[in-house]
Scaffold this motif. Structure first.
Motif, PDB file in Angstrom:
ATOM      1  N   HIS A  24     -14.505 -16.543  -6.229  1.00 49.84           N
ATOM      2  CA  HIS A  24     -14.556 -17.981  -5.962  1.00 49.84           C
ATOM      3  C   HIS A  24     -15.930 -18.553  -6.323  1.00 49.84           C
ATOM      4  CE1 HIS A  24     -13.811 -21.825  -4.008  1.00 49.84           C
ATOM      5  NE2 HIS A  24     -14.936 -21.675  -3.326  1.00 49.84           N
ATOM      6  N   LYS A  84     -16.203 -18.799  -9.987  1.00 48.50           N
ATOM      7  CA  LYS A  84     -15.413 -19.948 -10.427  1.00 48.50           C
ATOM      8  C   LYS A  84     -16.225 -21.227 -10.306  1.00 48.50           C
ATOM      9  CE  LYS A  84     -11.892 -22.596 -11.433  1.00 48.50           C
ATOM     10  NZ  LYS A  84     -11.434 -22.751 -12.841  1.00 48.50           N
ATOM     11  N   GLU A  85     -17.013 -21.353  -9.252  1.00 46.14           N
ATOM     12  CA  GLU A  85     -17.879 -22.521  -9.090  1.00 46.14           C
ATOM     13  C   GLU A  85     -18.922 -22.582 -10.207  1.00 46.14           C
ATOM     14  OE1 GLU A  85     -19.532 -22.242  -5.180  1.00 46.14           O
ATOM     15  OE2 GLU A  85     -17.688 -22.929  -4.187  1.00 46.14           O
ATOM     16  N   CYS A  86     -19.433 -21.426 -10.591  1.00 44.87           N
ATOM     17  CA  CYS A  86     -20.372 -21.377 -11.720  1.00 44.87           C
ATOM     18  C   CYS A  86     -19.690 -21.834 -13.008  1.00 44.87           C
ATOM     19  CB  CYS A  86     -20.918 -19.965 -11.898  1.00 44.87           C
ATOM     20  SG  CYS A  86     -22.014 -19.389 -10.586  1.00 44.87           S
ATOM     21  N   THR A 115     -17.164 -23.886 -13.287  1.00 45.18           N
ATOM     22  CA  THR A 115     -16.973 -25.339 -13.208  1.00 45.18           C
ATOM     23  C   THR A 115     -18.268 -26.072 -13.528  1.00 45.18           C
ATOM     24  OG1 THR A 115     -15.240 -25.062 -11.531  1.00 45.18           O
ATOM     25  CG2 THR A 115     -16.267 -27.232 -11.697  1.00 45.18           C
ATOM     26  N   LYS A 116     -19.376 -25.575 -12.989  1.00 45.10           N
ATOM     27  CA  LYS A 116     -20.676 -26.177 -13.286  1.00 45.10           C
ATOM     28  C   LYS A 116     -20.996 -26.034 -14.775  1.00 45.10           C
ATOM     29  CE  LYS A 116     -25.600 -25.993 -12.126  1.00 45.10           C
ATOM     30  NZ  LYS A 116     -26.654 -25.350 -11.286  1.00 45.10           N
TER      31      LYS A 116
END
Length: 216
Positions: free
Chosen positions: A52, A55-57, A59-60
């Motif tokens: 997770h 995944k944030e990385c 998206t960034k």
């Protein structure tokens, strides 16, 4: 001579791209470090937590890439060829996507344990990411730092060769030693995407080297 190259001889270059590339590289490094920790982790829930976070990385990273593309469209003159800027941004984004794919497979497949060789490949992905960060720090002085940049690109290439050897050794041992067919498939798929990620880093180094040659 392309108009961009002609203008670059007389106009103060637009340097707003350089911090964006460094930000992208540092985001990749964060994802690579998270992936390394995930390969060491055996708890299923913690593996999903790492996935997770990666995944944030991702998206960034997508946001940074979109910003770079927007800057290309808005800039009157660019520090190097527009197509090369776009290819470089996409190459970095692809490398990050590969890291995300690795973490996703680990979280989905939940292998009983990741071997030392899988962890070793993940360590080389961190080294790749660290090298990419260092490369972006030299973009502002690319013409003066040709030898340094070429050396850093060589590092990415050498890492890929080392990982190839680790991959071959791992696959040989896997098919010889792993008796659980399901576990074999899980580990095979994980190591293949890990190895593919180092190939992507090598491709990125080729893109960077091409830009350096044009600028030198």
């Amino acid at each position: 001579m392309k108009i961009d190259k002609f203008l670059q001889l007389f106009v103060v270059k637009e340097k707003r791209f350089f911090p964006l590339f460094t930000e992208s590289a540092e985001n990749i490094l964060k994802a690579a470090n998270l992936l390394l920790e995930q390969t060491k982790e055996e708890d299923a829930l913690k593996r999903r937590t790492y996935a997770h976070l990666i995944k944030e990385c991702e998206t960034k990273g997508d946001r940074i890439t979109d910003t770079i593309v927007g800057e290309i469209l808005a800039a009157f003159v660019t520090p190097f060829d527009r197509d090369d800027i776009h290819q470089l941004a996409e190459g970095m984004d692809t490398f990050l996507d590969c890291l995300r794919d690795c973490s996703k497979k680990i979280a989905i497949y939940q292998p009983k344990a990741c071997s030392k060789k899988l962890i070793e490949i993940a360590e080389y992905l961190v080294k790749d990411a660290e090298t990419i960060v260092e490369i972006t720090k030299h973009f502002d002085s690319m013409r003066d730092d040709v030898k340094i940049l070429n050396g850093l690109c060589d590092t990415l290439k050498e890492n890929e060769h080392i990982v190839d050897d680790i991959f071959e050794s791992y696959m040989s041992n896997l098919f010889e030693m792993e008796k659980d067919a399901v576990e074999l498939v899980k580990k095979k798929n994980i190591v293949e995407i890990l190895e593919d990620s180092t190939d992507t880093a090598k491709t990125l180094s080729n893109t960077i080297r091409s830009i350096v040659v044009k600028m030198s």
